[in-house]
Design an enzyme around this catalytic site. Structure first.
Site, PDB file in Angstrom:
ATOM      1  N   GLY A  26       5.785   1.785   9.095  1.00  0.00           N
ATOM      2  CA  GLY A  26       4.805   0.914   8.454  1.00  0.00           C
ATOM      3  C   GLY A  26       4.548  -0.346   9.259  1.00  0.00           C
ATOM      4  O   GLY A  26       5.384  -0.765  10.069  1.00  0.00           O
TER       5      GLY A  26
ATOM      6  N   GLU B 127       2.477  -5.390   6.633  1.00  0.00           N
ATOM      7  CA  GLU B 127       2.861  -6.797   6.459  1.00  0.00           C
ATOM      8  C   GLU B 127       3.380  -7.426   7.748  1.00  0.00           C
ATOM      9  O   GLU B 127       3.668  -8.616   7.783  1.00  0.00           O
ATOM     10  CB  GLU B 127       3.946  -6.898   5.379  1.00  0.00           C
ATOM     11  CG  GLU B 127       3.487  -6.410   4.024  1.00  0.00           C
ATOM     12  CD  GLU B 127       4.662  -6.099   3.104  1.00  0.00           C
ATOM     13  OE1 GLU B 127       4.822  -6.810   2.120  1.00  0.00           O
ATOM     14  OE2 GLU B 127       5.407  -5.144   3.375  1.00  0.00           O
TER      15      GLU B 127
END
Lengths: 325, 749
Positions: free
Chosen positions: B706, B709
């Site tokens: 991922g 963020e």
């Protein structure tokens, strides 16, 4: 938003005839509509004047004449303005956003209401919005508020950048009512809050701001507007300075200075102007001249930096005109 | 065979819908019979409602009902679980107590939104007022150790080398130490799309168009509040206009919309105003962090102590960030939380804990580098973390595929770091602008959950790829289209991504959504598994359906949308048209390998150049370079968009963002977009983003960790470090505004 009646005027006479005690003129709508949605303003009648023939921008031996309904964007880009009064163009381009500048009128800009967050929130105390209710800003969050011209009733700044430039240039507003037209120096047009902060200017009920006149000032070609803020665009000034210098060689023959973001109205700085005349335009003389620029300041809990920032902004504006920022 | 688009710069498949306005968001729905709700919020920070005068509002045209604590809407309590710790547990209108300014005290329902809003403005509330305790800073000293929860946050962790009695002893024994306190104000998500909800009941079944990051979890939370089975709640959210954690859980306005719709027997829409969103849908806690680094003279870290105070465990910088940042023999992180503050409820916000923690740690590393006279990159490289930190050495895992040092080096080269004069306040550019550069590292835990994906073939020649997650603007639809093409060998325009619906497949824990930077890492590998299963079903269909031209054949195989046994070839669309098959495919669930033999994290290095005016202190970010190590990049375009967005989310808190909470009232003085400053285009330079390409196949066969963020982690520190380099002034209290720079390093104006 409270219910209101809506009508459109196609001539100035019609507009003046249609204005009542509880009516509001609507031009670009960028302030009025906002404040009506917030229920800060709730006029019984809204009279659209946006199509009146008050959009001219022209220059003659008596100065620059700008119709009240000229758009901010049109004035900012006008060759007469960019060439002869760059400070006006820059002040406009440092205001709002392109979308707002395309809508907002010059008259509306000069008459815009303060951006004080307490004025804009009817749940809080504000003497400007609701006379006698108190001032929540004095004990609240007041980083953006004024340090000059304040009173115990109100510490809100006048938000216009354009007006700062116009006050520096000694501009006048043309006010029209059914009796005729009068010109008022912009510096005198705005009122200090005192204990009547709801009275912001000398516009009479039903009177229409028809235009702005800037007297001739050949050396205004050497002028600039410096606006200090956190974000690069789209924010009201922490401090701003409009400056024009008549430079003879290295010497300041004459100078105009006005400040925004610090006063309850656009703040002319005559003492600093006096201290600069006949002096060389150099960092040391400029720094000496600004020492007392904000001696009358009354800082609040969050804006104690403003006097120092104002002095620095003046220095920067003048050194920018000297080509040495 | 269509080439795999993995790693390409495919445009968003839903881009045209978004730019033409065809994309429908929750608030766009207007079912027949719809009525509208407008919230009434408390205008005091602490007290009790004595009475509410709703008479004038009741008489207002179009008003149908007014709900208040005297006429509440029934809602069952929040059961223990993640939502219990990260959202508001008190139900709106459930008592007469006002705990914070901006708390919901009423809901007006009317035929039109304007009528509801106008009527709401006519309601007056008589309060018994009590002093509000709203200053976070005033409460830092009294913060307490949080109650233990089942979550891995809020717990103190101490790691000590053999023979070291305490972290303080380890620091005392360190030849060089730096210690500093870093503070963040409370901040807001401010997603462009407000929390809109349009609720319609049919008996005890609820259909709700509602903006959420996790449709299945949203359905469960709503079902709990109304005591109906979870499958009686149907959440629909095809598009979400930004979430950032603010839409991970269900908030008061949405509960009230559903409750009012049930009570009135009509569909109800509630869309809070921008100002109302600031107090009714969660925000990021303020943070107060004291970091002490102890090192040897050569820059080897010997001890890290990180003491944090926040408003709730959702913001835990130590465990979320510091545990994953740098190698050290001795470490102590702890969190204390304030209690009894009269401020709105906190929740998670983009990179919770990592963002605040990275600011403290990455600034402290910069301060240590200066103290040691070392280059900041060299200091970080010397303390590169290769294994997880853990009090029990036996549980330390190696980081899989970690290339942070390459991020530093590549970033330094692209940015021109090596030509930097390290002396602060050493560069003055035209116009009176001091120029400075700074850098920071970034780490973000890479997680992957179990989830379910359905891949199915349709007679029109398209294949559906369906899973119950959401697209917050992150590009999930495009990821599904890419993975569908990759797995099935048919063009992207023949893939139909289906998301944003609680009835689509979900994983075994049924809560998976778009959060924790894990949506792509979770969903993308499962598409491959589901596609393989779907192809098997399709072949089975082809050989068993009597009308199939491949009926009864042996050796039928699937290639790029066609089925063939060598003699007869037919596209799956034609096959299903012939057989009458409508939706032939498979739903497959898969997830990470457990127990893991590696630790997984994405990393990045940020480089920033700022200009600070020598006289007036304005700060302008002039250059940014970010190098990202996140394994396989599924779509470079949407990934870049995420990283640039994350960097903007670092510039925001560094220079602009702050809730101005009035200490005596708890009122947020800047709850609007004019006064709550976020960076606008002119505040953000063209961000140079580079992706390293090291697929992490220990993590998943696809190798994509991922990154959503990651851009937010460390970027504010890079800005602050650059400001220090430009000016010589270290600002540890965010945001860095001009007035904090009106001195010289010696403190003289």
């Amino acid at each position: 938003m409270r219910p209101f009646t809506y009508a459109s005027a196609s001539t100035v006479e019609e507009a003046l005839a249609g204005a009542g005690a509880d009516s509001a003129y609507l031009a670009g709508g960028t302030t009025l509509v906002d404040l009506m949605k917030l229920e800060v303003m709730s006029p019984a009648a809204v009279l659209n004047i946006d199509t009146l023939p008050l959009r001219d921008i022209r220059h003659d031996h008596t100065g620059l004449h700008v119709g009240a309904l000229a758009r901010m964007s049109d004035v900012a880009a006008h060759r007469l303005v960019t060439a002869r009064y760059p400070v006006i163009s820059q002040a406009l381009l440092h205001s709002a956003s392109p979308q707002l500048r395309n809508m907002a009128s010059i008259g509306g800009n000069v008459l815009q209401r303060t951006r004080c967050g307490y004025f804009r929130d009817p749940a809080t105390a504000c003497n400007k919005r609701t006379p006698g209710s108190g001032c929540a800003a004095i004990t609240g969050y007041n980083r953006a508020h004024a340090v000059l011209g304040t009173s115990e009733s109100c510490v809100a700044t006048h938000p216009s950048d354009l007006a700062v430039a116009l006050v520096a240039l000694d501009a006048s507003v043309l006010l029209r009512d059914r009796a005729g037209e009068r010109a008022v120096r912009l510096a005198d047009f705005y009122l200090l809050p005192g204990d009547t902060p709801h009275l912001e200017n000398r516009l009479r009920p039903g009177e229409l701001l028809a235009g702005v006149t800037v007297p001739p000032l050949s050396w205004a070609r050497r002028s600039t507007y410096v606006k200090v803020r956190d974000r690069r665009p789209y924010e009201f000034a922490l401090t701003s300075v409009a400056a024009a210098v008549d430079l003879r060689g290295d010497t300041i023959a004459d100078v105009r200075l006005a400040a925004g973001g610090v006063g309850t109205k656009p703040w002319r700085l005559p003492a600093v102007e006096d201290a600069l005349r006949s002096r060389p335009l150099r960092a040391d003389t400029v720094k000496a001249a600004v020492t007392h620029a904000a001696d009358d300041a009354t800082p609040l809990s969050h804006n104690g930096f403003k006097p120092e920032l104002l002095r620095r902004t003046i220095v920067r504006a003048l050194l920018t005109l000297a080509g040495r920022p | 065979m269509t080439n795999s688009p993995i790693g390409s710069t495919l445009n968003r498949v839903d881009g045209p819908d978004k730019v033409t306005g065809a994309a429908r968001y929750a608030g766009d729905e207007s079912p027949t019979g719809l009525v509208h709700g407008h919230l009434v919020l408390a205008t005091i920070g602490n007290g009790t409602i004595r009475s509410m005068d709703t008479g004038a509002a009741r008489d207002h045209t179009g008003v149908l009902e007014i709900y208040t604590p005297d006429n509440p809407l029934p809602l069952h309590g929040v059961p223990p679980g993640v939502a219990f710790y990260f959202s508001e547990t008190r139900r709106p209108l459930s008592d007469h107590e006002v705990r914070y300014h901006g708390q919901i005290v009423g809901l007006v329902i009317a035929e039109t939104p304007e009528q509801a809003r106008d009527a709401a403005a006519l309601i007056t509330v008589d309060y018994e007022r009590r002093p509000a305790n709203a200053s976070f800073r005033d409460n830092v000293d009294d913060a307490v150790v949080p109650e233990p929860t089942p979550l891995p946050m809020g717990l103190p962790i101490t790691i000590l080398a053999d023979g070291v009695p305490s972290i303080d002893a380890a620091l005392a024994a360190s030849p060089v130490t730096v210690t500093a306190t870093y503070t963040h104000p409370a901040r807001h998500h401010n997603a462009l799309e407000p929390h809109a909800a349009v609720a319609t009941w049919d008996g005890d079944r609820l259909t709700i168009h509602s903006t959420t990051q996790a449709p299945a979890a949203h359905a469960i939370e709503l079902a709990q509040a109304f005591a109906v089975p979870a499958d009686h709640v149907h959440v629909v959210n095809p598009h979400v206009g930004g979430g950032f954690g603010g839409k991970a859980f269900t908030w008061g306005p949405t509960y009230l919309a559903a409750a009012a719709a049930r009570r009135l027997g009509r569909p109800v829409k509630v869309v809070p105003t921008r100002e109302q969103l600031h107090t009714t849908t969660g925000h990021r806690s303020a943070a107060h962090q004291t970091v002490t680094l102890g090192s040897s003279a050569d820059g080897t870290l010997n001890a890290i102590r990180h003491l944090s105070v926040t408003q709730a465990i959702g913001e835990d910088p130590g465990t979320r960030l510091t545990m994953k940042a740098y190698a050290t023999e001795n470490l102590h992180v702890s969190l204390r939380v304030t209690t009894g503050l009269n401020v709105p409820t906190t929740t998670i916000l983009r990179a919770p804990g990592e963002e605040t923690g990275s600011f403290a740690i990455e600034c402290a590393m910069d301060e240590l580098a200066i103290e040691l006279g070392l280059d900041p990159i060299e200091l970080r490289t010397r303390n590169h973390l290769t294994h997880t930190l853990s009090p029990d050495p036996a549980t330390r895992l190696p980081y899989s595929n970690k290339h942070l040092i390459e991020c530093y080096r590549l970033g330094a080269r692209r940015f021109g770091w090596d030509t930097r004069n390290p002396a602060p306040r050493s560069t003055l550019a035209t116009g009176g602008w001091l120029v400075g550069t700074g850098m920071a590292g970034a780490v973000l835990n890479a997680s992957r959950a179990f989830t379910a994906v359905r891949v199915s073939f349709r007679p029109d020649g398209t294949a559906a790829v369906a899973t119950s997650t959401a697209d917050l603007g992150t590009g999930m639809r495009t990821v599904l289209a890419i993975m569908g093409t990759d797995s099935l060998g048919i063009p992207v325009d023949r893939i139909r991504p289906l998301i944003g619906d609680s009835r689509l497949p979900v994983g075994p824990d049924a809560v998976y959504g778009a959060q924790g930077s894990a949506a792509t890492a979770t969903v993308a590998p499962v598409v491959r598994d589901a596609a393989a299963d779907a192809v098997e079903e399709l072949i089975n269909h082809a050989v068993t359906e009597p009308r199939s031209p491949l009926h009864g054949r042996d050796g039928v195989r699937y290639t790029a949308g066609d089925l063939t046994d060598g003699a007869t070839t037919i596209g799956f669309g034609d096959l299903l048209t012939t057989t009458g098959g409508t939706d032939v495919g498979a739903t497959t669930t898969s997830g990470p390998v457990t127990p893991p033999s590696y630790a997984f994290a994405s990393h990045a290095a940020h480089f920033c150049e700022v200009r600070v005016h020598r006289l007036t202190g304005e700060i302008r970010v002039s250059r940014m370079t970010t190098v990202v190590d996140a394994g396989t990049i599924v779509n470079e375009k949407t990934a870049r968009n995420q990283i640039v967005g994350g960097v903007v989310w670092g510039i925001g808190p560094a220079l602009f963002e702050s809730a101005h909470v009035e200490p005596d009232t708890g009122r947020i003085a800047n709850a609007n977009f004019a006064d709550y400053l976020v960076p606008v285009n002119a505040d953000v330079p063209d961000v140079d983003v580079v992706f390293l390409d090291h697929p992490d196949t220990n993590f998943s066969p696809l190798g994509a960790r991922g990154l959503g963020e990651l851009g937010t982690v460390g970027s504010a520190a890079a800005v602050a470090n650059a400001v220090h380099h430009a000016t010589g002034i270290r600002v540890r209290d965010l945001p860095i505004t001009p007035e904090k720079l009106l001195t010289t390093p010696t403190g003289q104006a």
